[in-house]
Structures are given as structure tokens and as C-alpha cells.
Write a protein that holds these residues in place. Structure first.
Motif, PDB file in Angstrom:
ATOM      1  N   LEU A 195       9.118   7.660  -0.997  1.00  0.00           N
ATOM      2  CA  LEU A 195       9.266   8.389  -2.252  1.00  0.00           C
ATOM      3  C   LEU A 195       9.284   9.880  -1.925  1.00  0.00           C
ATOM      4  O   LEU A 195       8.283  10.448  -1.508  1.00  0.00           O
ATOM      5  CB  LEU A 195       8.072   8.090  -3.163  1.00  0.00           C
ATOM      6  CG  LEU A 195       8.107   6.835  -4.040  1.00  0.00           C
ATOM      7  CD1 LEU A 195       8.539   5.606  -3.289  1.00  0.00           C
ATOM      8  CD2 LEU A 195       6.771   6.598  -4.670  1.00  0.00           C
ATOM      9  N   LYS A 196      10.466  10.477  -2.116  1.00  0.00           N
ATOM     10  CA  LYS A 196      10.584  11.892  -1.765  1.00  0.00           C
ATOM     11  C   LYS A 196      10.844  12.686  -3.014  1.00  0.00           C
ATOM     12  O   LYS A 196      11.929  12.636  -3.555  1.00  0.00           O
ATOM     13  CB  LYS A 196      11.792  12.107  -0.846  1.00  0.00           C
ATOM     14  CG  LYS A 196      11.614  11.599   0.544  1.00  0.00           C
ATOM     15  CD  LYS A 196      12.750  12.103   1.414  1.00  0.00           C
ATOM     16  CE  LYS A 196      13.214  10.980   2.313  1.00  0.00           C
ATOM     17  NZ  LYS A 196      13.599  11.374   3.611  1.00  0.00           N
TER      18      LYS A 196
ATOM     19  N   ILE B  47       0.849  -1.179   0.000  1.00  0.00           N
ATOM     20  CA  ILE B  47       0.000   0.000   0.000  1.00  0.00           C
ATOM     21  C   ILE B  47       0.890   1.235   0.000  1.00  0.00           C
ATOM     22  O   ILE B  47       1.883   1.289   0.728  1.00  0.00           O
ATOM     23  CB  ILE B  47      -0.962   0.009   1.213  1.00  0.00           C
ATOM     24  CG1 ILE B  47      -1.872   1.226   1.165  1.00  0.00           C
ATOM     25  CG2 ILE B  47      -0.223  -0.050   2.528  1.00  0.00           C
ATOM     26  CD1 ILE B  47      -2.953   1.226   2.214  1.00  0.00           C
ATOM     27  N   ALA B  48       0.554   2.200  -0.850  1.00  0.00           N
ATOM     28  CA  ALA B  48       1.304   3.458  -0.892  1.00  0.00           C
ATOM     29  C   ALA B  48       0.419   4.494  -0.234  1.00  0.00           C
ATOM     30  O   ALA B  48      -0.748   4.615  -0.584  1.00  0.00           O
ATOM     31  CB  ALA B  48       1.583   3.859  -2.333  1.00  0.00           C
TER      32      ALA B  48
ATOM     33  N   VAL C  82      14.160   0.353  -6.939  1.00  0.00           N
ATOM     34  CA  VAL C  82      13.987   1.770  -6.595  1.00  0.00           C
ATOM     35  C   VAL C  82      12.887   2.361  -7.470  1.00  0.00           C
ATOM     36  O   VAL C  82      12.762   2.018  -8.640  1.00  0.00           O
ATOM     37  CB  VAL C  82      15.303   2.534  -6.848  1.00  0.00           C
ATOM     38  CG1 VAL C  82      15.159   3.978  -6.461  1.00  0.00           C
ATOM     39  CG2 VAL C  82      16.432   1.885  -6.088  1.00  0.00           C
ATOM     40  N   TRP C  83      12.104   3.260  -6.891  1.00  0.00           N
ATOM     41  CA  TRP C  83      11.061   3.940  -7.664  1.00  0.00           C
ATOM     42  C   TRP C  83      11.651   5.223  -8.233  1.00  0.00           C
ATOM     43  O   TRP C  83      12.147   6.072  -7.496  1.00  0.00           O
ATOM     44  CB  TRP C  83       9.874   4.286  -6.766  1.00  0.00           C
ATOM     45  CG  TRP C  83       9.044   3.097  -6.411  1.00  0.00           C
ATOM     46  CD1 TRP C  83       9.159   2.313  -5.293  1.00  0.00           C
ATOM     47  CD2 TRP C  83       7.968   2.537  -7.176  1.00  0.00           C
ATOM     48  NE1 TRP C  83       8.220   1.311  -5.312  1.00  0.00           N
ATOM     49  CE2 TRP C  83       7.474   1.429  -6.464  1.00  0.00           C
ATOM     50  CE3 TRP C  83       7.366   2.861  -8.391  1.00  0.00           C
ATOM     51  CZ2 TRP C  83       6.419   0.651  -6.917  1.00  0.00           C
ATOM     52  CZ3 TRP C  83       6.316   2.082  -8.837  1.00  0.00           C
ATOM     53  CH2 TRP C  83       5.852   0.985  -8.108  1.00  0.00           C
TER      54      TRP C  83
ATOM     55  N   HIS D 167       4.879   6.934   1.436  1.00  0.00           N
ATOM     56  CA  HIS D 167       5.492   5.741   2.034  1.00  0.00           C
ATOM     57  C   HIS D 167       4.826   4.515   1.458  1.00  0.00           C
ATOM     58  O   HIS D 167       3.601   4.464   1.342  1.00  0.00           O
ATOM     59  CB  HIS D 167       5.295   5.741   3.556  1.00  0.00           C
ATOM     60  CG  HIS D 167       6.003   6.871   4.223  1.00  0.00           C
ATOM     61  ND1 HIS D 167       6.025   7.041   5.580  1.00  0.00           N
ATOM     62  CD2 HIS D 167       6.749   7.881   3.728  1.00  0.00           C
ATOM     63  CE1 HIS D 167       6.730   8.106   5.895  1.00  0.00           C
ATOM     64  NE2 HIS D 167       7.174   8.643   4.789  1.00  0.00           N
ATOM     65  N   ILE D 168       5.640   3.513   1.107  1.00  0.00           N
ATOM     66  CA  ILE D 168       5.078   2.258   0.607  1.00  0.00           C
ATOM     67  C   ILE D 168       5.326   1.192   1.665  1.00  0.00           C
ATOM     68  O   ILE D 168       6.465   0.964   2.077  1.00  0.00           O
ATOM     69  CB  ILE D 168       5.719   1.854  -0.731  1.00  0.00           C
ATOM     70  CG1 ILE D 168       5.473   2.956  -1.745  1.00  0.00           C
ATOM     71  CG2 ILE D 168       5.124   0.541  -1.227  1.00  0.00           C
ATOM     72  CD1 ILE D 168       5.886   2.593  -3.136  1.00  0.00           C
ATOM     73  N   TYR D 169       4.231   0.553   2.100  1.00  0.00           N
ATOM     74  CA  TYR D 169       4.327  -0.488   3.114  1.00  0.00           C
ATOM     75  C   TYR D 169       4.039  -1.823   2.462  1.00  0.00           C
ATOM     76  O   TYR D 169       3.201  -1.937   1.573  1.00  0.00           O
ATOM     77  CB  TYR D 169       3.280  -0.266   4.212  1.00  0.00           C
ATOM     78  CG  TYR D 169       3.601   0.858   5.156  1.00  0.00           C
ATOM     79  CD1 TYR D 169       3.357   2.175   4.809  1.00  0.00           C
ATOM     80  CD2 TYR D 169       4.143   0.602   6.416  1.00  0.00           C
ATOM     81  CE1 TYR D 169       3.641   3.205   5.675  1.00  0.00           C
ATOM     82  CE2 TYR D 169       4.422   1.629   7.299  1.00  0.00           C
ATOM     83  CZ  TYR D 169       4.170   2.931   6.916  1.00  0.00           C
ATOM     84  OH  TYR D 169       4.444   3.960   7.778  1.00  0.00           O
ATOM     85  N   LYS D 170       4.719  -2.858   2.948  1.00  0.00           N
ATOM     86  CA  LYS D 170       4.481  -4.195   2.406  1.00  0.00           C
ATOM     87  C   LYS D 170       3.954  -5.071   3.526  1.00  0.00           C
ATOM     88  O   LYS D 170       4.428  -5.001   4.659  1.00  0.00           O
ATOM     89  CB  LYS D 170       5.798  -4.760   1.890  1.00  0.00           C
ATOM     90  CG  LYS D 170       5.611  -6.034   1.097  1.00  0.00           C
ATOM     91  CD  LYS D 170       6.951  -6.496   0.581  1.00  0.00           C
ATOM     92  CE  LYS D 170       6.856  -7.914   0.103  1.00  0.00           C
ATOM     93  NZ  LYS D 170       6.917  -8.021  -1.333  1.00  0.00           N
ATOM     94  N   LYS D 171       2.982  -5.908   3.176  1.00  0.00           N
ATOM     95  CA  LYS D 171       2.376  -6.755   4.188  1.00  0.00           C
ATOM     96  C   LYS D 171       3.261  -7.970   4.425  1.00  0.00           C
ATOM     97  O   LYS D 171       3.671  -8.645   3.495  1.00  0.00           O
ATOM     98  CB  LYS D 171       1.008  -7.228   3.708  1.00  0.00           C
ATOM     99  CG  LYS D 171       0.176  -7.799   4.833  1.00  0.00           C
ATOM    100  CD  LYS D 171      -1.255  -7.947   4.391  1.00  0.00           C
ATOM    101  CE  LYS D 171      -2.075  -8.673   5.406  1.00  0.00           C
ATOM    102  NZ  LYS D 171      -2.326  -7.946   6.626  1.00  0.00           N
TER     103      LYS D 171
END
Lengths: 141, 369
Positions: free
Chosen positions: B48-49, B23-24, B85-86, B33-37
Motif C-alpha cells: 500500500l503506497k 498481517i499488515a 486492491v486496497w 506491506h500485507i503478508y499472507k500466511k
């Protein structure tokens, strides 16, 4: 000093009137209302809530309507208020809320107490949503 | 039904990836912020800045795995995953106010950004120059665009705006697609054409959603109403004035049922009956907490009457799952036709995942048509 700093009349010009992107509501004249007949209070309430002067910009029409509604609301007995509110439909309850808040704006001797009683009953019928509709309505009564 | 509290700050916006493992979200600042379950935990894997202002909209394209973000710094970035990397690509939106919302089109070849500059920027990728180009829809929008939703045909776009109207525009870009077939909303669809404009409700339109077939559009507006319009049939508009605080987001979960949530902190079900063109309240979708009913002593009753002028012992504690307004709803499984799970995020920094089947069994007389 140069001549054109003398006059400050330009400060009185309302530039928002000349803004071509200005949002203008639609408007038309409000219907005139009939006076309440004594005795038949339920009927008087229905009649006074019909044709509210929402679309008109004429302040006199709005004030007259508001005075009439206040008169009808004050002549109800406290025990009858709940029945009267139940007899209104959803739009009626919303309209009643609008008048109640309009009445709050100009409190007279005991109008606030009566209006508060009406407010409590109208709130239980219309819920918080009816108050939100009073706050967000663009065309007020 | 699961609730996870991510942060103490509000979650401004969120988006899920294709398989719903990541989820972003924007924690009310300039980053994403991207979180992974991971089992039952959520781990932050990417930050991501790039934005200089609060990120107001995020959308994650499921097939092409690209994220588009837009912010109050008047920019939008398209992020692609290169290795681990994004990498961002700036999209020039040519707006002079903050961007408010962004969505990928169903075929993911375009995205639309709604902004405070009273216009919608529809952006598509130009192969020859290797950059994103945008076209503006300006007329007849009079105020900020708050929410957008695409029609399944990839051409029509519903937009809810602060000028109290919900409109459907055509966002047909001839460089990336062929002429669309006629729909219930009309057959001639040049770019920027208004196919439908709502009447009847007043109040800013906070959330808008097309149904799965695209024939219906629903919107939630700030005067505590929800409305549904059906295309064709002289575009009938039905609205329901609710008794609750304004709703901020709305989504179809089947062709006839909508779930909406807002300042009342719990999702609500509405059912639309197209035969009578009537919208009705279906039920409050929140798992009720079993609160211990303790009897009130006379002393407590008198104290309450003295302090709060009421005999009730109802405390000022919200019984709903979310403790603050819900700002966004997204569908997790099943699509808009037969949604099985949906997710809500709100100003309390938490995310709740709701299972439609368990809700149906938990609440009696809840009928999802």
C-alpha cells in the motif's frame, strides 16, 4: 539606516518564559536536613536519605544535602556497603542512585572510587531500572 | 512459540486481520506491506503506497475489514478492499505535526489518531458528505500523544502522552452514537472530558491498555514503571518500578494479568491483585535457550579478567528470541479476557507468536491469574 537596527537588546529576551504553553513543574520548598551523627552509620544513612530536597529550586539546599550524603557514604567501610544497601527499600535505592550520579558530576580526590563501589552494590539491588529512573526523573536531588 | 524474521529493518507497526491469516506491517518506510500466511511461509500479497512519510500506526478493523494508517506526513488513510486492491481514502486530520498512533473504536464507526500536535483527532464518517470528519481533543494535553486504547463502551479513550500522564478522555460523538451508560470512570461524558488523569509516575507513557471489562487501565512509562489504575474506588493508582529497561508496550491478557515488553527484548508478565491494590512481577516470558555450559580454563579466566575486567564468560549475545527492542504487542486469540496467543514485533524486523499455554507449562511458578 533606520533607527531600530541599532539596539540588539531584544536578543537577550528569553522568549520561552513568555510561551503560554510552556511546561512548568510544580515546586515547593525543601525541608532542611539534620547533620549525620558519628558512629551510627546505618542510622546516618537512613536519616540523610529522608526528606530529600527534590521539590526545591534553591541550589544551596541541594548542594548542602549532597555534601552530607557524600560524607556519610565515604565514612562507610567497603564491606559494610552491601549490608547498608540491603537495608534500603526500593525508593531508597532509587534515591541513593540519584545521589551517586549527582556525586559523579563533581568528582573530588577519591570520591569517585567510593561512589563506584556504592554504584555496583546499588545496581545489583535496583537493577538497570533504577538508573533509568535517575535519567528520567524530572525533579532531581 | 514461533519466530519469523520478516526484514532486516525494524517493523514500525503491525496489525492483523480478523482470522489472523494476514498481517499488515510497515517496514520502516512509507509503505504498508500485507503478508499472507501460506503454510509456514509468509508471502507479500499487497503493497500500500500512499503515504509520503513513515507510517507510524496501522489498525485493521476485524468486522468491516478496513485498514486505517497514519504517518509522519500528518495524514491518515482509510483503506477498503475493492475486489483485489486496497483503495485509500484520505482523512483530513487538521494537525500540523506527525501522527503517532491510530486505533479503530470497538464498534468500528470511529477511529482516534494521536499526534505530535498535542491533540487527539477522533474521526467519524459523515454519510451526507461521504467523507471522514474529525474532532479534536486538545485540553489539557501538553505534549505528543504516544499511544491510545479504546474502552469497550466505544466512548472512553485512554491516551498516554509525553507530558508524563496517562489520561482517559471521553470521545463521545453524538452524530454516530447514543449517550453511553455510566461506567466506573464517571457518568457524565461530554466530548473531550477528562475522566481520569494519572499521578505518581514520571516518564513518557509509551503504552496504554484497558482491561477487557474496561474498569482497569494499565500503562508503561519510560521511567521503567508499569502502573494500573482502577476506576471507581477513588481511582486507585498502583505502580511497580521494575528493574529492567523501560517497557514500550503493554496489554492485558486476563483481567488480572498483564504482559509488557520493551527495550529488554523479552515479554514480561505482571499480576495485579485488586484486593491489596498491588502490582507484582510475574515472570520473564522467554523460552530459555539451552546454552552449552562449558567449563572455563584458567587461561580463559585470566584473559577475561584482562580484557573485560570480569571473571564471567557471559558473551554479549542476547539470549532472548527478539534481538532488539520489542515495540508492539497484539492479542491474537482469546481477546483481553482470556488471551491464548499474542504476537510481538520489534526493531529487529521479526515477529514472534507466543502461546500462553506453552509458556505456562514451560516456566515453573508462572501463574496467570
Amino acid at each position: 539606516m533606520s533607527k531600530n537596527t541599532v539596539s540588539d537588546r531584544f536578543r537577550k529576551v528569553d522568549i520561552d518564559e513568555y510561551d503560554e504553553n510552556k511546561f512548568v513543574d510544580e515546586e515547593d520548598g525543601g525541608e532542611n536536613q539534620l547533620g549525620p551523627d558519628e558512629g551510627n552509620l546505618m542510622g546516618a544513612l537512613q536519616a540523610v536519605l529522608k526528606n530529600p530536597p527534590i521539590n526545591t529550586k534553591n541550589q544551596n539546599v541541594k548542594d548542602r544535602a549532597e555534601g552530607l550524603v557524600l560524607k556519610v557514604l565515604s565514612s562507610f567501610k567497603a564491606s559494610d556497603i552491601e549490608k547498608a544497601v540491603q537495608s534500603l527499600d526500593k525508593t531508597g535505592v532509587d534515591l541513593l542512585m540519584k545521589y551517586i550520579y549527582k556525586g559523579f558530576e563533581k568528582p573530588t580526590d577519591n570520591s569517585s572510587a567510593i561512589l563506584l563501589q556504592w554504584h555496583e552494590k546499588a545496581l545489583s539491588a535496583g537493577g538497570v531500572g533504577s538508573i533509568v529512573r535517575v535519567l528520567t526523573a524530572r525533579k532531581t536531588v | 512459540m514461533a519466530y519469523h524474521s520478516f526484514l532486516l529493518e525494524p517493523i514500525s507497526c503491525h496489525a492483523w486481520n480478523k482470522d489472523r491469516t494476514q498481517i499488515a506491517l510497515c517496514p520502516n518506510n512509507h509503505e504498508v506491506h500485507i503478508y499472507k500466511k501460506d503454510g509456514s511461509n509468509w508471502n507479500k500479497i499487497h503493497v500500500l503506497k500512499e503515504h509520503n512519510g513513515q507510517v507510524t500506526g496501522i489498525d485493521w478493523a476485524p468486522e468491516s475489514n478496513r485498514i486505517v494508517t497514519c504517518g509522519t506526513d500528518r495524514n491518515a488513510y482509510v483503506w477498503t478492499l475493492k475486489g483485489d486492491v486496497w483503495k485509500p481514502t484520505l482523512v483530513i486530520l487538521r494537525i500540523n505535526r506527525a501522527a503517532r498512533c491510530v486505533t479503530w473504536s470497538p464498534k468500528e464507526n470511529k477511529f482516534a489518531v494521536g499526534s505530535g500536535s498535542r491533540l487527539i483527532s477522533v474521526c467519524y464518517f459523515e454519510q451526507e458528505n461521504d467523507w471522514w470528519v474529525c474532532k479534536h481533543i486538545k485540553k489539557p494535553i501538553r505534549s505528543t500523544i504516544l499511544c491510545l486504547d479504546w474502552h469497550p463502551n466505544n466512548v472512553l479513550l485512554a491516551a498516554g502522552s509525553c507530558d508524563f500522564k496517562c489520561r482517559i478522555f471521553s470521545a463521545y460523538i453524538k452524530e454516530v452514537e447514543e449517550k453511553p451508560a455510566p461506567t466506573a470512570w464517571g457518568s457524565k461524558m461530554p466530548f473531550g472530558e477528562v475522566m481520569f488523569e494519572s499521578t505518581g509516575t514520571s516518564g513518557w507513557v509509551h503504552g496504554v491498555c484497558f482491561s477487557d471489562s474496561g474498569n482497569r487501565v494499565a500503562w508503561a512509562s519510560h521511567d521503567s514503571t508499569v502502573a494500573v489504575a482502577e476506576g471507581g474506588k477513588t481511582a486507585v493508582c498502583t505502580s511497580l518500578s521494575s528493574e529492567t529497561l523501560p517497557l514500550l508496550c503493554v496489554t492485558f491478557i486476563t483481567e488480572n494479568s498483564l504482559v509488557a515488553a520493551g527495550h529488554d527484548c523479552y515479554p514480561v508478565l505482571f499480576v495485579y491483585d485488586s484486593n491489596n491494590a498491588a502490582l507484582s512481577f510475574g515472570g520473564k516470558l522467554d523460552v530459555p535457550k539451552q546454552s552449552a555450559q562449558k567449563g572455563m580454563t584458567a587461561r580463559e579466566r585470566f584473559q577475561n579478567l584482562d580484557k573485560k575486567a570480569s571473571v564471567d564468560s557471559k558473551e554479549a549475545v542476547l539470549e532472548s528470541v527478539h534481538k532488539n527492542s520489542i515495540s508492539q504487542i497484539s492479542i491474537l486469540n482469546g481477546g483481553k479476557a482470556k488471551c491464548a496467543k499474542f504476537c510481538t514485533t520489534g526493531m529487529d524486523g521479526g515477529m514472534a507468536i507466543w502461546d500462553v499455554k506453552t509458556l505456562e507449562s514451560a516456566m515453573k511458578d508462572l501463574k496467570i491469574v
